[in-house]
Design a protein around this motif. Structure first.
Motif, PDB file in Angstrom:
ATOM      1  N   ASP A  82       5.043   7.314  -0.387  1.00 13.74           N
ATOM      2  CA  ASP A  82       4.100   7.685   0.345  1.00 13.74           C
ATOM      3  C   ASP A  82       4.277   6.820   1.812  1.00 13.74           C
ATOM      4  O   ASP A  82       4.471   5.794   1.715  1.00 13.74           O
ATOM      5  CB  ASP A  82       3.027   7.102  -0.213  1.00 13.74           C
ATOM      6  N   ASN A  97       2.581  15.946   4.656  1.00 12.40           N
ATOM      7  CA  ASN A  97       1.246  15.259   4.601  1.00 12.40           C
ATOM      8  C   ASN A  97       1.396  13.890   4.207  1.00 12.40           C
ATOM      9  O   ASN A  97       0.866  13.389   3.227  1.00 12.40           O
ATOM     10  CB  ASN A  97       0.538  16.148   3.578  1.00 12.40           C
ATOM     11  N   GLY A  98       2.676  13.084   4.937  1.00 12.28           N
ATOM     12  CA  GLY A  98       2.549  11.648   4.377  1.00 12.28           C
ATOM     13  C   GLY A  98       3.454  11.337   3.218  1.00 12.28           C
ATOM     14  O   GLY A  98       3.578  10.115   2.975  1.00 12.28           O
ATOM     15  N   VAL A  99       3.984  12.422   2.578  1.00 15.63           N
ATOM     16  CA  VAL A  99       4.744  12.062   1.531  1.00 15.63           C
ATOM     17  C   VAL A  99       6.144  12.654   1.700  1.00 15.63           C
ATOM     18  O   VAL A  99       6.432  13.634   2.123  1.00 15.63           O
ATOM     19  CB  VAL A  99       4.228  13.163   0.213  1.00 15.63           C
ATOM     20  N   GLU A 150      10.147  13.159   0.106  1.00 19.33           N
ATOM     21  CA  GLU A 150      10.769  13.363  -0.937  1.00 19.33           C
ATOM     22  C   GLU A 150      12.149  13.452  -0.724  1.00 19.33           C
ATOM     23  O   GLU A 150      12.573  14.516   0.164  1.00 19.33           O
ATOM     24  CB  GLU A 150      10.161  14.827  -1.720  1.00 19.33           C
ATOM     25  N   ASP A 208       0.831  -1.225  -0.031  1.00 24.04           N
ATOM     26  CA  ASP A 208      -0.053  -0.034  -0.024  1.00 24.04           C
ATOM     27  C   ASP A 208       0.997   1.107  -0.152  1.00 24.04           C
ATOM     28  O   ASP A 208       0.352   2.241   0.343  1.00 24.04           O
ATOM     29  CB  ASP A 208      -0.755  -0.132   1.222  1.00 24.04           C
ATOM     30  N   THR A 209       2.116   1.102  -0.254  1.00 24.47           N
ATOM     31  CA  THR A 209       3.014   2.439  -0.234  1.00 24.47           C
ATOM     32  C   THR A 209       3.542   2.625  -1.594  1.00 24.47           C
ATOM     33  O   THR A 209       3.980   1.587  -2.254  1.00 24.47           O
ATOM     34  CB  THR A 209       4.123   2.253   0.677  1.00 24.47           C
ATOM     35  N   HIS A 210       3.552   3.786  -1.919  1.00 21.92           N
ATOM     36  CA  HIS A 210       4.071   3.737  -3.385  1.00 21.92           C
ATOM     37  C   HIS A 210       5.211   4.546  -3.301  1.00 21.92           C
ATOM     38  O   HIS A 210       5.560   5.582  -2.674  1.00 21.92           O
ATOM     39  CB  HIS A 210       3.134   4.617  -4.090  1.00 21.92           C
ATOM     40  N   TYR A 248       9.400  16.175   4.222  1.00 27.61           N
ATOM     41  CA  TYR A 248       8.325  15.199   4.680  1.00 27.61           C
ATOM     42  C   TYR A 248       6.953  16.102   4.776  1.00 27.61           C
ATOM     43  O   TYR A 248       7.126  16.844   5.727  1.00 27.61           O
ATOM     44  CB  TYR A 248       8.528  14.289   5.836  1.00 27.61           C
ATOM     45  N   PRO A 294       2.097   7.038   4.925  1.00 28.63           N
ATOM     46  CA  PRO A 294       0.797   7.630   5.477  1.00 28.63           C
ATOM     47  C   PRO A 294       1.052   7.151   7.007  1.00 28.63           C
ATOM     48  O   PRO A 294       1.232   6.206   7.578  1.00 28.63           O
ATOM     49  CB  PRO A 294      -0.525   6.779   4.677  1.00 28.63           C
TER      50      PRO A 294
END
Length: 133
Positions: free
Chosen positions: A64, A114-116, A118, A47-49, A112, A66
């Motif tokens: 991601d 909102n759960g993203v 980079e 479930d992680t991209h 980092y 979350p």
């Protein structure tokens, strides 16, 4: 009345669709090294991209995560592989991402929001030509 497999005539169909989707998703990104020993509750992959973008100057990894707090994320890079370790109340993530080209891990910057996650790296300097005298 006792429930048995005949009560759900579509169970076999749904299981086969799920198996095919998992097979397709596991081969979708050759740059991501999924740990086959982990189950759905422990780690990336299901479930992680994770996306990898590269330009002439940099390599950018976007993942991601979350439900993870910023303080619960650890990043390590050896110049060819990025390791992302993160923990939330319900899961533990441990991902090794093979980078498409060597990077200078000392130039890394990470954000980092909102759960993203980079992470941006400068590409490693290409070795220079050696002239023979």
């Amino acid at each position: 009345m006792r429930r048995d497999d005949r009560d759900e005539p579509f169970d076999d169909l749904f299981r086969e669709i799920e198996r095919m989707m998992n097979e397709m998703m596991n081969g979708a990104d050759a740059n991501v090294d999924f740990d086959s020993s982990s189950d759905v509750e422990n780690g990336f992959g299901m479930d992680t991209h994770v996306d990898i973008h590269e330009t002439d100057d940099e390599v950018r990894v976007v993942a991601d995560l979350p439900g993870v707090e910023k303080d619960n994320i650890e990043l390590e890079c050896d110049g060819t592989t990025l390791t992302i370790s993160a923990e939330s109340d319900h899961r533990q993530y441990d991902e090794r991402v093979s980078l498409p080209s060597p990077v200078n891990e000392h130039t890394a910057s990470a954000t980092y929001n909102n759960g993203v996650l980079e992470v941006v790296f400068d590409r490693a300097e290409q070795s220079s030509d050696i002239s023979l005298e």
